[in-house]
Design an enzyme around this catalytic site. Sequence first.
Site, PDB file in Angstrom:
ATOM      1  N   THR A 158       0.845  -1.188   0.000  1.00  0.00           N
ATOM      2  CA  THR A 158       0.000   0.000   0.000  1.00  0.00           C
ATOM      3  C   THR A 158       0.883   1.242   0.000  1.00  0.00           C
ATOM      4  OG1 THR A 158      -1.758  -1.171   1.125  1.00  0.00           O
ATOM      5  CG2 THR A 158      -1.824   1.223   1.270  1.00  0.00           C
ATOM      6  N   ARG A 167      -8.889  11.310  10.048  1.00  0.00           N
ATOM      7  CA  ARG A 167     -10.254  10.775  10.136  1.00  0.00           C
ATOM      8  C   ARG A 167     -10.929  11.346  11.378  1.00  0.00           C
ATOM      9  NH1 ARG A 167      -8.127   4.842   8.547  1.00  0.00           N
ATOM     10  NH2 ARG A 167      -6.854   5.571   6.811  1.00  0.00           N
ATOM     11  N   HIS A 278      -7.850   4.573  -1.132  1.00  0.00           N
ATOM     12  CA  HIS A 278      -8.004   3.961   0.193  1.00  0.00           C
ATOM     13  C   HIS A 278      -9.433   4.181   0.726  1.00  0.00           C
ATOM     14  CE1 HIS A 278      -4.954   2.333   3.165  1.00  0.00           C
ATOM     15  NE2 HIS A 278      -6.031   2.307   3.903  1.00  0.00           N
ATOM     16  N   GLY A 310     -12.877   1.506  -4.722  1.00  0.00           N
ATOM     17  CA  GLY A 310     -13.429   2.756  -4.193  1.00  0.00           C
ATOM     18  C   GLY A 310     -14.874   2.965  -4.599  1.00  0.00           C
ATOM     19  N   GLY A 332     -14.433  -3.028  -0.698  1.00  0.00           N
ATOM     20  CA  GLY A 332     -14.070  -2.735   0.691  1.00  0.00           C
ATOM     21  C   GLY A 332     -15.310  -2.774   1.569  1.00  0.00           C
TER      22      GLY A 332
HETATM   23  C1  LIG Z   1     -12.446  -0.133   7.652  1.00  0.00           C
HETATM   24  C2  LIG Z   1     -11.419  -0.137   6.556  1.00  0.00           C
HETATM   25  C3  LIG Z   1     -10.143  -0.591   6.824  1.00  0.00           C
HETATM   26  C4  LIG Z   1      -9.180  -0.611   5.805  1.00  0.00           C
HETATM   27  N1  LIG Z   1      -7.937  -1.125   6.069  1.00  0.00           N
HETATM   28  C5  LIG Z   1      -7.004  -1.164   5.091  1.00  0.00           C
HETATM   29  C6  LIG Z   1      -5.703  -1.697   5.329  1.00  0.00           C
HETATM   30  O1  LIG Z   1      -5.396  -2.144   6.438  1.00  0.00           O
HETATM   31  N2  LIG Z   1      -4.818  -1.691   4.303  1.00  0.00           N
HETATM   32  C7  LIG Z   1      -5.131  -1.211   3.069  1.00  0.00           C
HETATM   33  O2  LIG Z   1      -4.277  -1.207   2.172  1.00  0.00           O
HETATM   34  N3  LIG Z   1      -6.361  -0.720   2.803  1.00  0.00           N
HETATM   35  C8  LIG Z   1      -7.288  -0.681   3.773  1.00  0.00           C
HETATM   36  N4  LIG Z   1      -8.536  -0.183   3.501  1.00  0.00           N
HETATM   37  C9  LIG Z   1      -8.872   0.257   2.126  1.00  0.00           C
HETATM   38  C10 LIG Z   1      -9.495  -0.886   1.312  1.00  0.00           C
HETATM   39  O3  LIG Z   1      -8.567  -1.906   1.048  1.00  0.00           O
HETATM   40  C11 LIG Z   1     -10.031  -0.377  -0.028  1.00  0.00           C
HETATM   41  O4  LIG Z   1      -9.011   0.294  -0.718  1.00  0.00           O
HETATM   42  C12 LIG Z   1     -11.237   0.563   0.145  1.00  0.00           C
HETATM   43  O5  LIG Z   1     -12.046   0.169   1.221  1.00  0.00           O
HETATM   44  C13 LIG Z   1     -12.055   0.612  -1.125  1.00  0.00           C
HETATM   45  O6  LIG Z   1     -13.109   1.517  -0.990  1.00  0.00           O
HETATM   46  P1  LIG Z   1     -14.628   1.070  -0.632  1.00  0.00           P
HETATM   47  O7  LIG Z   1     -14.653   0.768   0.836  1.00  0.00           O
HETATM   48  O8  LIG Z   1     -15.426   2.261  -0.988  1.00  0.00           O
HETATM   49  O9  LIG Z   1     -14.948  -0.157  -1.455  1.00  0.00           O
HETATM   50  C14 LIG Z   1      -9.508  -0.143   4.507  1.00  0.00           C
HETATM   51  C15 LIG Z   1     -10.797   0.312   4.251  1.00  0.00           C
HETATM   52  C16 LIG Z   1     -11.760   0.311   5.260  1.00  0.00           C
HETATM   53  C17 LIG Z   1     -13.150   0.803   4.948  1.00  0.00           C
END
Ligand SMILES: Cc1cc2nc3c(=O)[nH]c(=O)nc-3n(C[C@H](O)[C@H](O)[C@H](O)COP(=O)(O)O)c2cc1C
Length: 381
Positions: A158, A167, A278, A310, A332
């Site tokens: 990442t 946040r 993200h 996303g 996500g």
């Molecule tokens: C609660 C939460 C925790 C996340 N934790 C990580 C993480 O630990 N590492 C990472 O690379 N992305 C993390 N993400 C990002 C997701 O991998 C992804 O890129 C994102 O959720 C996509 O957007 P969406 O939730 O609208 O589908 C996180 C997202 C959320 C909502």
Amino acid sequence: MHLSGCHNFRDFQNLARRRLPRPIFDYIAGGSDDETTLRRNAESFEHVDLLPNVLRGVADIDLSTTVMGQKLDLPVYLSPTALQRLFHHRGEYATAAAAERFGTMFGVSSLGTVSMETLARRHKNPQVYQFYFHKDRGLNSAMMRKAKQSGIKVMMLTVDSITGGNRERDLKTGFSIPFRLTPSAMTQFLLKPAWGVNYLRHERFSLPQLDAHIDMKGDSLTIGRYFTEMLDPSMNWADVEAMVAEWGGPFCLKGVMTTDDARRAAEIGCSGIVLSNHGGRQLDGSRSGFDQLDEIVQAVGDRIDIMVDGGFSRGTHVLKALALGAKAVGLGRFYLFPLAAAGQPGIERALTLLKAELIRGMRLMGCTRIDKLNREMLRFR
Ligand SMILES: Cc1cc2nc3c(=O)[nH]c(=O)nc-3n(C[C@H](O)[C@H](O)[C@H](O)COP(=O)(O)O)c2cc1C
């Protein structure tokens, strides 16, 4: 409201809201700063229209795709996310098992609450290890070795989290690991006793990917401090090139947003990139991955596998991304709310609905295979 009454993303989100203490719901749902990017992610699909073809013989639909050498039955995968056993006591166990049932890939976060080795032992579907770059290069190498020994094929670094996003929902509730809740946030936990009972009755909370290397127990290091103190903001292309060579297998960068960076990723030997902000949790005001897709596919789509995430919440959103040349789409919150709402059956219901939407959408578009979707089937507003 029950799981059987959930028919779309909003329904799962509402059920999750009912089940979760508010600070945890807000941690999942929230974005950074003014949440502009979070909103834009969800809206971006509306600026592109689908142009269906008719009379194409669409009895049999094949939704399979291959990304970074991994064959998936569905063109979507469960993107790595942190802290899943806080959302539901089965956490990553549920996510991995649901992904396996649908023949697709799942990611395990560095901040995951079940060890990648355990999941690799239990499940045969492709697993991605999501990795952050630490100041301690020895630690980076040790983590990669461990992933390799576990049989994990795909490494996902990442790159959009060189520092933590702002946040504000979490600042207001005091959500952090370990918990530093404000008194009013504590009241929110008392309002959801079922969550508390489940949390206390099951396996103790831990961060096994990090526990082996870093003292995350007690109060010594919060996740916030992990980002600011352990991760290396000086990380550059040369560092990652060395990592890619050391890994020696499919390697992907998550959070690339420009054609220049996409080109560089291909040049240093990456097999994939994920266009991502993200989930709107890092740089607020940044463009959506979906909006960048066309430009980046045109520039480097023939040299590297391009994924995007996303805001995806409908089969037609996924079809639009595939038509623009994405090899697969990351989900996500689409699976996190169902996880929080009902564990593995929740994720399975969400994926069942999405699969039905994809098949219906493909039929209505006049397409039998993913590789038949193309840019000609879209119009930009
Ligand atoms: C609660 C939460 C925790 C996340 N934790 C990580 C993480 O630990 N590492 C990472 O690379 N992305 C993390 N993400 C990002 C997701 O991998 C992804 O890129 C994102 O959720 C996509 O957007 P969406 O939730 O609208 O589908 C996180 C997202 C959320 C909502």
